[in-house]
Design a protein around this motif. Structure first.
Motif, mmCIF file in Angstrom:
data_model
loop_
_atom_site.group_PDB
_atom_site.id
_atom_site.type_symbol
_atom_site.label_atom_id
_atom_site.label_comp_id
_atom_site.label_asym_id
_atom_site.label_seq_id
_atom_site.Cartn_x
_atom_site.Cartn_y
_atom_site.Cartn_z
ATOM 1 N N ARG A 163 18.400 9.441 3.668
ATOM 2 C CA ARG A 163 19.476 9.490 2.729
ATOM 3 C C ARG A 163 20.727 8.638 2.955
ATOM 4 N N LYS A 164 21.265 8.623 4.100
ATOM 5 C CA LYS A 164 22.428 7.763 4.363
ATOM 6 C C LYS A 164 21.953 6.328 4.358
ATOM 7 N N ASP A 165 20.733 5.981 4.815
ATOM 8 C CA ASP A 165 20.323 4.599 4.629
ATOM 9 C C ASP A 165 20.292 4.129 3.250
ATOM 10 N N ILE A 166 20.021 4.987 2.404
ATOM 11 C CA ILE A 166 19.969 4.655 0.932
ATOM 12 C C ILE A 166 21.335 4.292 0.575
ATOM 13 N N GLU A 167 22.087 5.285 1.014
ATOM 14 C CA GLU A 167 23.566 5.182 0.436
ATOM 15 C C GLU A 167 24.243 3.781 0.719
ATOM 16 N N LEU A 198 11.052 2.246 -0.011
ATOM 17 C CA LEU A 198 10.021 3.360 0.581
ATOM 18 C C LEU A 198 10.843 4.546 0.803
ATOM 19 N N ASN A 199 12.201 4.584 1.308
ATOM 20 C CA ASN A 199 13.230 5.376 1.455
ATOM 21 C C ASN A 199 13.347 6.464 0.115
ATOM 22 N N LYS A 200 13.442 5.314 -0.936
ATOM 23 C CA LYS A 200 13.735 6.260 -2.122
ATOM 24 C C LYS A 200 12.461 6.931 -2.658
ATOM 25 N N LYS A 201 11.268 6.367 -2.270
ATOM 26 C CA LYS A 201 10.117 7.249 -2.610
ATOM 27 C C LYS A 201 9.882 8.483 -1.823
ATOM 28 N N VAL A 202 10.306 8.593 -0.644
ATOM 29 C CA VAL A 202 10.072 9.815 -0.036
ATOM 30 C C VAL A 202 11.205 10.759 -0.622
ATOM 31 N N VAL A 203 12.321 10.441 -0.836
ATOM 32 C CA VAL A 203 13.379 11.371 -1.147
ATOM 33 C C VAL A 203 13.074 11.712 -2.699
ATOM 34 N N ASP A 204 12.530 11.000 -3.404
ATOM 35 C CA ASP A 204 12.214 11.477 -4.765
ATOM 36 C C ASP A 204 10.813 12.153 -5.052
ATOM 37 N N SER A 205 10.073 12.245 -3.705
ATOM 38 C CA SER A 205 8.816 13.097 -3.903
ATOM 39 C C SER A 205 9.127 14.372 -4.305
ATOM 40 N N PRO A 206 8.326 15.251 -5.235
ATOM 41 C CA PRO A 206 8.653 16.402 -5.474
ATOM 42 C C PRO A 206 8.090 17.599 -4.263
ATOM 43 N N PHE A 207 7.651 16.842 -3.357
ATOM 44 C CA PHE A 207 7.269 17.836 -1.927
ATOM 45 C C PHE A 207 8.136 17.571 -0.861
ATOM 46 N N VAL A 208 9.037 16.969 -1.228
ATOM 47 C CA VAL A 208 9.936 16.660 -0.028
ATOM 48 C C VAL A 208 10.536 17.770 0.506
ATOM 49 N N ALA A 209 11.141 18.804 -0.253
ATOM 50 C CA ALA A 209 11.671 20.093 0.152
ATOM 51 C C ALA A 209 10.959 20.795 1.065
ATOM 52 N N GLU A 210 9.666 21.005 0.859
ATOM 53 C CA GLU A 210 8.600 21.879 1.458
ATOM 54 C C GLU A 210 8.535 20.980 3.070
ATOM 55 N N LEU A 211 8.738 19.647 3.022
ATOM 56 C CA LEU A 211 8.687 19.225 4.317
ATOM 57 C C LEU A 211 9.750 19.473 5.043
ATOM 58 N N GLU A 212 11.072 19.197 4.474
ATOM 59 C CA GLU A 212 12.321 19.190 4.670
ATOM 60 C C GLU A 212 12.624 20.598 5.583
ATOM 61 N N ALA A 213 12.127 21.461 5.284
ATOM 62 C CA ALA A 213 12.111 23.012 5.840
ATOM 63 C C ALA A 213 11.233 23.043 7.188
ATOM 64 N N GLN A 214 10.505 21.857 7.602
ATOM 65 C CA GLN A 214 9.958 21.940 8.972
ATOM 66 C C GLN A 214 10.996 21.159 10.213
ATOM 67 N N HIS A 246 12.702 -9.681 4.848
ATOM 68 C CA HIS A 246 11.644 -9.185 3.582
ATOM 69 C C HIS A 246 11.448 -7.723 3.689
ATOM 70 N N ILE A 247 11.602 -7.233 5.052
ATOM 71 C CA ILE A 247 11.122 -5.805 5.215
ATOM 72 C C ILE A 247 12.421 -5.088 4.630
ATOM 73 N N ALA A 248 13.541 -5.222 4.800
ATOM 74 C CA ALA A 248 14.683 -4.469 4.393
ATOM 75 C C ALA A 248 14.500 -3.905 2.980
ATOM 76 N N PRO A 249 14.483 -4.826 1.895
ATOM 77 C CA PRO A 249 14.412 -4.319 0.511
ATOM 78 C C PRO A 249 12.962 -3.074 0.403
ATOM 79 N N ASP A 262 0.906 -1.259 0.016
ATOM 80 C CA ASP A 262 0.133 -0.084 -0.204
ATOM 81 C C ASP A 262 1.021 1.189 0.070
ATOM 82 N N LEU A 263 1.994 1.302 0.824
ATOM 83 C CA LEU A 263 2.765 2.465 1.000
ATOM 84 C C LEU A 263 3.649 2.511 -0.373
ATOM 85 N N LEU A 264 4.028 1.435 -0.987
ATOM 86 C CA LEU A 264 5.055 1.684 -1.957
ATOM 87 C C LEU A 264 4.255 1.893 -3.239
#
Length: 575
Positions: free
Chosen positions: A130-134, A103-119, A95-98, A35-37
C-alpha cells in the motif's frame, strides 16, 4: 583439521518460470508480467498461488540484477560488466516499475485480500504494498534510471583512487593500514597522501552529489512530498519512528556519548605523550604498540572465521563454508575494486555474496564478522514463502550483523594467540562502538540538512558539514592546518551517494546489538537462541516485534542509550 564435506544448496524448483530461463531483455520478461496482470483470481488459494508466482519472478530478476552489481563492483574497470549493469538499469528496470505498480493494485483490490491479511507476515507485506502504491509516480521512472546510472560513477571514481608509497601503488584501503604504524612521521606522510588523493576528485564528487540532490528532490516533489527526506521515510517503510525521533537520537548521542569520545581522545593523547592529537594519531595503538594483525591473507581470515562461527553454533559455520565452496566470497582489496563491503542477498538460490576490501587489520576482521551476520540472516530466511518476507528493513538487517560482531568476541582467541593482543583487540572494538554512534549521528544529521535545504551551494554545504561534524567529534583532536581535508570528509561515506538515508539504522542496530550481547554475556545459550529466533522471522513482523523476539527493546531514548553505554564502559573497564 579435516575439512567437512559441504552440501551446496540447490536452487528451488521453479513453478512459474522455465528452469532454463535467463534474464536477457525486457521482451523476454514481459509475457510473465502480462500473465500475472491478466490472470483471474477466484479465491484465497489462487491469490496465494499468484503471490508465489510473482515472488518467483521477482527473485529471479533480483538475483540477476544482483550478479550484475556484484561483478560491476568487483571489477569497476571491466567495460563488459559495467555495460551489463547499465543495461539492466536503463533497459529492463524502467519497464518493470509500472507493471509492479499495477500488480500491487491488483493485490490490494482483490476481494480475497482481507482473508490473506489475517495470516502472519501478509499484514506486513500488504502494508508495504500500500505504501508503494501511495508513492509511485510514472514520471519518476526515468529519474530513478538517471540516479542509478550516476551512483555507479561514485564507485568508479573511488575504485580508481590509489597512492604511491615508496614506489608501490596502493589502494586507499591498503595505504590506510599504515595509519596504524608507530612511526608518527610515516603516519603523517601517509595521511597527507590519502587525504590529498581524495582532494583531487573533490570537485568531481561535489558535482556528482549536486546532480543527485537535484534528481532526488524532483522525485520527492513528483510524489507530493515537501522534501526528499520525507519521501525516503515513507519509501523505506519507516512506520515505527519519525524524523523527530532521529533528532532526539542526535541530541542524546551528543550529550551522552560525545563526552565519552572526548575522554578516550584525551587518554590517547596522554598515552602517546603528544602536545597535540592530530587526525593521523587516531588509528595507532595508544600504547604505541605495532598494529594488530589478526590474519595474514583472506584464506586464513575465512578459515578462522568459519571456526569461530562453528564454535558458536555449527549451523553458523556451515553458512560461510557453503559460501566459500560456491565462490561467494571476494575479500581482498585490489585496484579497480569498488570501496566498502557488503553482503548481497541472492533471492533465488538463497546463498548471499560477501564483498569487502580486506588488508590485514582488526577492522577487516570485524567487517567479515559483520557481513557474516548478514549472511547468516540470508540463510535463516531462505525458506520463507515469499521474497517479500525475506527482505528485512535495515533496522533488522543491521541488528543481525552488528550483534554478530559482539557475540563472536568469545572466539577471537582464534585470531589472537597472545593474551595481550586479544585484550587489545576487544578494547579497540568496544571503543569503536563509542566512536560509531557519533559518526552515525553526524552522517544522519547531515542528510537531514542536505535535503531540507536542497537549493544550497557547495560553500553552504561545507559550512553545514563542519558545524554538524563539530557537534559529534571529540574536543581534543586538532584539525589546524587540515581544515581543507575535514571539509570533504563526508565524501568518503558511500551511503550518501548510493543509498541515501540508510545510516541511522546503524545507530539503532548498534544499540540493539549491545543489548543482544548483554543477554549473551548473561546466558550464552539463551542469548544466541533469542538472536537466531529474531532473524528467522525475516520481515513477517514489525521491527519492535522482531527486536522483542531477541528479548531486547527497539528503543533509542536517552535513558536506554545511557544504560547500554554504561554496560559497554563496564566491559571496557574489565579489560
Amino acid at each position: 583439521m579435516s575439512e567437512q564435506t559441504v552440501q551446496v544448496p540447490a536452487r528451488p524448483e521453479r513453478k512459474f518460470l522455465p528452469e532454463n530461463f535467463k534474464v536477457e531483455s525486457w521482451e523476454g520478461l514481459k509475457p510473465y508480467f502480462d500473465d500475472l496482470l491478466n490472470r483471474d483470481i477466484s479465491d484465497k488459494s489462487e491469490l496465494r498461488k499468484w503471490l508465489q508466482d510473482r515472488s518467483e519472478l521477482e527473485s529471479v530478476i533480483s538475483e540477476d540484477a544482483g550478479w550484475r552489481y556484484i561483478r560491476m563492483t568487483r571489477f569497476t574497470d571491466n567495460e563488459e560488466y559495467n555495460k551489463s549493469y547499465i543495461d539492466f538499469v536503463q533497459n529492463i528496470q524502467p519497464h518493470i516499475a509500472p507493471y509492479s505498480d499495477s500488480l500491487n493494485k491488483k493485490v490490494v483490490d482483490s476481494p480475497f485480500v482481507a482473508e490473506l491479511e489475517a495470516q502472519p507476515g501478509f499484514d506486513i507485506m500488504l502494508r508495504e504494498i500500500r505504501k508503494d502504491i501511495e508513492i509511485f509516480r510514472e514520471e519518476n521512472i526515468p529519474l530513478f534510471t538517471e540516479i542509478q546510472t550516476l551512483t555507479q560513477k561514485y564507485g568508479q571514481i573511488s575504485g580508481a583512487m590509489t597512492v604511491d608509497v615508496d614506489g608501490k601503488e596502493l589502494t586507499l584501503q591498503q595505504a590506510g593500514v599504515m595509519l596504524q604504524e608507530t612511526d608518527r612521521d610515516l603516519r603523517e606522510r601517509i595521511y597527507f597522501k590519502i587525504a590529498g588523493r581524495r582532494i583531487e576528485d573533490k570537485d568531481k564528487l561535489d558535482d556528482l552529489f549536486n546532480q543527485l540532490i537535484g534528481l532526488r528532490t524532483q522525485v520527492a516533489r513528483n510524489s507530493g512530498f515537501d522534501n526528499f527526506r520525507d519521501y525516503m521515510f515513507r519509501a523505506m517503510g519507516r512506520f515505527d519512528y519519525s524524523p523527530e525521533d532521529c533528532f532526539n537520537f542526535h541530541d542524546s548521542v551528543k550529550d551522552e556519548i560525545v563526552p565519552m569520545l572526548s575522554a578516550l581522545a584525551q587518554k590517547r593523547k596522554e598515552k602517546l605523550g603528544l602536545d597535540e592529537l592530530k587526525p593521523w594519531d587516531k588509528a595507532v595503538d595508544p600504547e604505541n604498540l605495532p598494529p594488530l594483525k589478526p590474519f595474514k591473507d583472506s584464506k586464513e581470515l575465512t578459515e578462522k572465521t568459519i571456526r569461530a562461527f562453528s564454535n558458536l553454533d555449527p549451523f553458523l559455520g556451515e553458512c560461510l563454508r557453503i559460501m566459500r565452496e560456491m565462490g561467494h566470497l571476494d575479500l581482498e582489496s585490489r585496484k579497480g575494486k569498488a570501496p566498502g563491503g557488503y553482503n548481497y542477498p541472492l533471492s533465488e538460490i538463497g546463498v548471499p555474496f560477501i564483498f569487502m576490501n580486506a588488508t590485514s587489520t582488526l577492522r577487516d576482521l570485524v567487517t567479515l564478522l559483520h557481513e557474516g551476520g548478514h549472511a547468516v540472516h540470508s540463510f535463516l530466511t531462505r525458506d520463507l514463502e515469499l521474497t517479500d518476507f525475506k527482505h528485512t528493513p535495515s533496522e533488522v538487517a543491521e541488528l543481525a550483523s552488528m550483534s554478530m560482531e559482539l557475540i563472536s568476541m568469545d572466539q577471537w582467541h582464534l585470531f589472537f594467540e597472545n593474551e595481550n593482543d586479544l585484550k587489545r583487540a576487544k578494547q579497540e572494538h568496544l571503543e569503536q562502538i563509542i566512536e560509531t554512534l557519533p559518526w552515525v549521528a553526524t552522517i544522519d544529521k547531515f542528510q537531514h540538512w542536505i535535503y531540507e535545504n536542497p537549493g544550497h551551494d557547495v560553500a553552504e554545504r561545507t559550512t553545514a558539514w563542519n558545524a554538524i561534524f563539530a557537534d559529534f567529534t571529540d574536543t581534543v583532536t586538532s584539525w589546524e592546518g587540515q581544515e581543507k581535508f575535514r571539509d570533504n570528509l563526508w565524501q568518503k561515506q558511500l551511503h550518501l551517494y548510493e543509498v541515501p538515508f540508510y545510516y541511522i539504522e546503524y545507530g539503532m542496530a548498534q544499540l540493539g546489538a549491545v543489548a543482544v550481547w548483554k543477554n549473551f554475556r548473561e546466558n550464552p545459550e539463551k542469548g544466541l537462541a533469542g538472536y537466531l529466533n529474531a532473524l528467522k522471522l525475516g520481515y513477517t513482523k514489525s521491527i519492535p516485534d522482531v527486536y522483542a523476539a531477541a528479548d531486547i527493546r527497539f528503543d533509542f531514548s536517552r535513558n536506554y542509550i545511557r544504560e547500554l553505554m554504561s554496560f559497554v564502559r563496564e566491559e571496557l573497564d574489565k579489560l
